[in-house]
Design a protein around this motif. Structure first.
Motif, PDB file in Angstrom:
ATOM      1  N   VAL A  27     -52.538 100.202  23.311  1.00  0.00           N
ATOM      2  CA  VAL A  27     -51.345  99.719  22.775  1.00  0.00           C
ATOM      3  C   VAL A  27     -50.032 100.747  23.336  1.00  0.00           C
ATOM      4  O   VAL A  27     -49.030 100.366  23.133  1.00  0.00           O
ATOM      5  CB  VAL A  27     -51.819 100.616  21.619  1.00  0.00           C
ATOM      6  CG1 VAL A  27     -51.078 100.547  20.681  1.00  0.00           C
ATOM      7  CG2 VAL A  27     -53.349  99.502  20.751  1.00  0.00           C
ATOM      8  N   ALA A  28     -50.486 102.210  23.832  1.00  0.00           N
ATOM      9  CA  ALA A  28     -49.188 102.907  23.828  1.00  0.00           C
ATOM     10  C   ALA A  28     -48.871 101.617  24.938  1.00  0.00           C
ATOM     11  O   ALA A  28     -47.002 102.493  25.605  1.00  0.00           O
ATOM     12  CB  ALA A  28     -49.676 103.789  24.296  1.00  0.00           C
ATOM     13  N   SER A  30     -48.104  98.502  25.398  1.00  0.00           N
ATOM     14  CA  SER A  30     -47.367  97.704  24.929  1.00  0.00           C
ATOM     15  C   SER A  30     -46.005  98.605  24.351  1.00  0.00           C
ATOM     16  O   SER A  30     -44.781  97.623  24.533  1.00  0.00           O
ATOM     17  CB  SER A  30     -48.888  96.707  24.201  1.00  0.00           C
ATOM     18  OG  SER A  30     -47.515  96.002  23.376  1.00  0.00           O
ATOM     19  N   LYS A  31     -46.352  99.492  23.542  1.00  0.00           N
ATOM     20  CA  LYS A  31     -45.345 100.451  22.919  1.00  0.00           C
ATOM     21  C   LYS A  31     -44.114 101.047  23.599  1.00  0.00           C
ATOM     22  O   LYS A  31     -42.655 100.631  23.324  1.00  0.00           O
ATOM     23  CB  LYS A  31     -45.671 101.325  22.093  1.00  0.00           C
ATOM     24  CG  LYS A  31     -46.023 100.127  20.465  1.00  0.00           C
ATOM     25  CD  LYS A  31     -47.247 101.458  19.825  1.00  0.00           C
ATOM     26  CE  LYS A  31     -47.821 100.482  18.261  1.00  0.00           C
ATOM     27  NZ  LYS A  31     -47.974 101.806  17.355  1.00  0.00           N
ATOM     28  N   ARG A  33     -43.190  99.079  26.587  1.00  0.00           N
ATOM     29  CA  ARG A  33     -42.564  98.371  27.892  1.00  0.00           C
ATOM     30  C   ARG A  33     -41.025  98.236  26.325  1.00  0.00           C
ATOM     31  O   ARG A  33     -40.397  98.296  26.321  1.00  0.00           O
ATOM     32  CB  ARG A  33     -43.285  97.661  27.528  1.00  0.00           C
ATOM     33  CG  ARG A  33     -44.275  97.866  28.811  1.00  0.00           C
ATOM     34  CD  ARG A  33     -44.680  96.533  29.176  1.00  0.00           C
ATOM     35  NE  ARG A  33     -46.292  96.319  30.336  1.00  0.00           N
ATOM     36  CZ  ARG A  33     -47.251  96.307  30.240  1.00  0.00           C
ATOM     37  NH1 ARG A  33     -47.053  96.271  28.357  1.00  0.00           N
ATOM     38  NH2 ARG A  33     -48.332  97.094  30.583  1.00  0.00           N
ATOM     39  N   LYS A  34     -41.423  97.867  25.534  1.00  0.00           N
ATOM     40  CA  LYS A  34     -40.599  97.686  24.449  1.00  0.00           C
ATOM     41  C   LYS A  34     -39.639  99.473  23.465  1.00  0.00           C
ATOM     42  O   LYS A  34     -38.724  99.009  23.896  1.00  0.00           O
ATOM     43  CB  LYS A  34     -41.393  97.606  22.766  1.00  0.00           C
ATOM     44  CG  LYS A  34     -41.848  95.601  22.745  1.00  0.00           C
ATOM     45  CD  LYS A  34     -42.599  95.861  21.679  1.00  0.00           C
ATOM     46  CE  LYS A  34     -44.213  94.552  21.081  1.00  0.00           C
ATOM     47  NZ  LYS A  34     -44.756  93.725  20.624  1.00  0.00           N
ATOM     48  N   ALA A  35     -40.729 100.042  24.432  1.00  0.00           N
ATOM     49  CA  ALA A  35     -39.264 101.409  23.729  1.00  0.00           C
ATOM     50  C   ALA A  35     -38.457 101.708  24.774  1.00  0.00           C
ATOM     51  O   ALA A  35     -36.822 101.861  24.439  1.00  0.00           O
ATOM     52  CB  ALA A  35     -40.480 102.562  23.466  1.00  0.00           C
ATOM     53  N   ARG A  38     -35.533  99.243  24.145  1.00  0.00           N
ATOM     54  CA  ARG A  38     -34.724  99.398  23.629  1.00  0.00           C
ATOM     55  C   ARG A  38     -33.889 100.726  23.795  1.00  0.00           C
ATOM     56  O   ARG A  38     -32.786 100.557  23.085  1.00  0.00           O
ATOM     57  CB  ARG A  38     -35.562  99.406  21.999  1.00  0.00           C
ATOM     58  CG  ARG A  38     -34.812 100.140  20.762  1.00  0.00           C
ATOM     59  CD  ARG A  38     -35.730  99.857  20.151  1.00  0.00           C
ATOM     60  NE  ARG A  38     -36.643  99.922  19.061  1.00  0.00           N
ATOM     61  CZ  ARG A  38     -37.403  99.734  19.718  1.00  0.00           C
ATOM     62  NH1 ARG A  38     -38.315 100.849  20.473  1.00  0.00           N
ATOM     63  NH2 ARG A  38     -39.447  99.357  19.641  1.00  0.00           N
ATOM     64  N   THR A  83     -41.848 113.647  17.479  1.00  0.00           N
ATOM     65  CA  THR A  83     -42.831 112.487  17.242  1.00  0.00           C
ATOM     66  C   THR A  83     -43.104 112.709  15.628  1.00  0.00           C
ATOM     67  O   THR A  83     -43.514 113.885  15.258  1.00  0.00           O
ATOM     68  CB  THR A  83     -44.001 112.357  17.837  1.00  0.00           C
ATOM     69  OG1 THR A  83     -44.468 113.185  18.164  1.00  0.00           O
ATOM     70  CG2 THR A  83     -42.857 112.275  19.527  1.00  0.00           C
ATOM     71  N   ASP A 142     -41.958 102.696  15.079  1.00  0.00           N
ATOM     72  CA  ASP A 142     -41.449 102.196  16.288  1.00  0.00           C
ATOM     73  C   ASP A 142     -40.311 101.713  16.947  1.00  0.00           C
ATOM     74  O   ASP A 142     -40.033 101.638  17.913  1.00  0.00           O
ATOM     75  CB  ASP A 142     -42.990 101.511  16.806  1.00  0.00           C
ATOM     76  CG  ASP A 142     -44.473 101.680  16.815  1.00  0.00           C
ATOM     77  OD1 ASP A 142     -44.571 103.260  17.172  1.00  0.00           O
ATOM     78  OD2 ASP A 142     -45.220 100.977  16.732  1.00  0.00           O
ATOM     79  N   THR A 143     -39.309 101.516  15.704  1.00  0.00           N
ATOM     80  CA  THR A 143     -38.484 101.199  15.941  1.00  0.00           C
ATOM     81  C   THR A 143     -37.841 102.232  15.354  1.00  0.00           C
ATOM     82  O   THR A 143     -37.357 102.366  14.201  1.00  0.00           O
ATOM     83  CB  THR A 143     -38.023  99.708  15.435  1.00  0.00           C
ATOM     84  OG1 THR A 143     -38.843  98.794  16.193  1.00  0.00           O
ATOM     85  CG2 THR A 143     -36.572  99.483  15.393  1.00  0.00           C
ATOM     86  N   GLN A 241     -44.286 107.383  23.429  1.00  0.00           N
ATOM     87  CA  GLN A 241     -44.692 106.469  24.094  1.00  0.00           C
ATOM     88  C   GLN A 241     -45.594 106.193  25.674  1.00  0.00           C
ATOM     89  O   GLN A 241     -46.925 106.345  25.947  1.00  0.00           O
ATOM     90  CB  GLN A 241     -44.253 104.671  23.889  1.00  0.00           C
ATOM     91  CG  GLN A 241     -44.520 104.329  22.965  1.00  0.00           C
ATOM     92  CD  GLN A 241     -44.948 105.114  21.421  1.00  0.00           C
ATOM     93  OE1 GLN A 241     -46.126 104.344  21.674  1.00  0.00           O
ATOM     94  NE2 GLN A 241     -45.733 104.767  20.223  1.00  0.00           N
TER      95      GLN A 241
END
Length: 291
Positions: A27-28, A30-31, A33-35, A38, A83, A142-143, A241
């Motif tokens: 899960v981390a 996956s998140k 890459r998005k972070a 961004r 965090t 997460d955003t 992440q």
């Protein structure tokens, strides 16, 4: 075989833990890459608004914004970005250690400290050490959303503009790469002239302002400072992440090692039990034959 049953229970428990840490690692990842996407997407905006602010500052040298002036107040502001959740290795510990050093430095200089906490971990730490928290924001998800950050941060920006603070510092974890994150404490205000210089450009720009130069520069520099805070939060989330993925991978590997060690102990215990039973059978048979 009570001992063997207990060891089997421990092996089952560690195997369940290993499944959880493996899932959290995926899960981390996956998140992460998005972070990272961004964070990288926000960098061009910050660079562009910095360049425009630099050009406007050079075009109007007679006007100096409050963010570029030096105040003589005996107080400073600190924005602490951490965090909301744990299980990310020593990331929060490292940045809070840097914040602690900064707080001691300012207090030894006779300055009081007003703090803004972004994230649960930082808020809990500041309350624990007795720091004066003037505002905070938690549960960003997460955003990061700029509208949630503007309110808490604006408290310190307004205090600096009114001359109540001599400096404002921004503490967060900068993303270097997946395996490395760096804890930093940067000066946010007053804005340094060199940080607003247009690199490699010696010419000046001439602008037509609407409604007037002061209003445009005031609004733009506020947006510039807000973009710095947003970029810091985006960097911190990417670091979170990445650190969590690495920490969960290490936990999964350690769980595998523990399982192997427990299986070895279980096999030795089971073999010892079997050997003992065989010895008792042989001894009993020998005794029966002797009679």
């Amino acid at each position: 075989m009570a001992a063997g049953k207990e060891i089997r229970g421990k092996i089952k428990s560690v195997e369940n833990t290993k499944k959880i840490t493996k899932a959290m690692e995926m899960v981390a990842a996956s998140k992460m890459r998005k972070a990272q996407d961004r964070m990288r997407a926000a960098r061009p905006y910050s660079e562009r608004i910095r360049a425009i602010a630099a050009n406007l500052g050079q075009a109007n040298p007679e006007y100096t914004h409050a963010f570029m002036k030096t105040n003589e107040a005996k107080a400073v502001g600190v924005i602490v970005v951490t965090t909301d959740k744990g299980l990310c290795g020593g990331m929060n510990t490292n940045v809070l250690r840097a914040v602690t050093a900064k707080l001691r430095e300012e207090q030894s200089a006779g300055n009081s400290v007003d703090a803004v906490a972004i994230g649960n971990k930082g808020l809990a730490f500041l309350n624990r050490v007795g720091a004066r928290v003037v505002s905070h924001v938690t549960q960003l998800g997460d955003t990061p959303h700029l509208d949630k950050l503007i309110g808490p941060v604006k408290v310190l920006l307004d205090q600096y503009a009114e001359g109540k603070l001599s400096a404002v510092y921004l503490s967060y974890t900068r993303f270097i790469n997946t395996m490395r994150q760096e804890s930093v404490v940067e000066q946010l205000l007053p804005l340094k002239a060199e940080s607003l210089k247009s690199e490699g450009k010696s010419h000046s720009w001439d602008y037509i302002y609407e409604p007037d130069a002061q209003s445009v520069i005031d609004e733009l520099l506020v947006r510039y400072v807000e973009s710095l805070v947003y970029q810091a939060v985006a960097e911190n989330m990417a670091s979170e992440q990445s650190a969590r993925m690495v920490a969960m991978k290490a936990a999964t590997d350690n769980a595998g090692n523990v399982i192997n060690e427990l299986k070895l102990v279980y096999n030795k215990t089971r073999q010892a039990g079997i050997t003992k039973e065989l010895s008792e059978i042989v001894a009993g048979a020998a005794a029966a034959t002797g009679e």
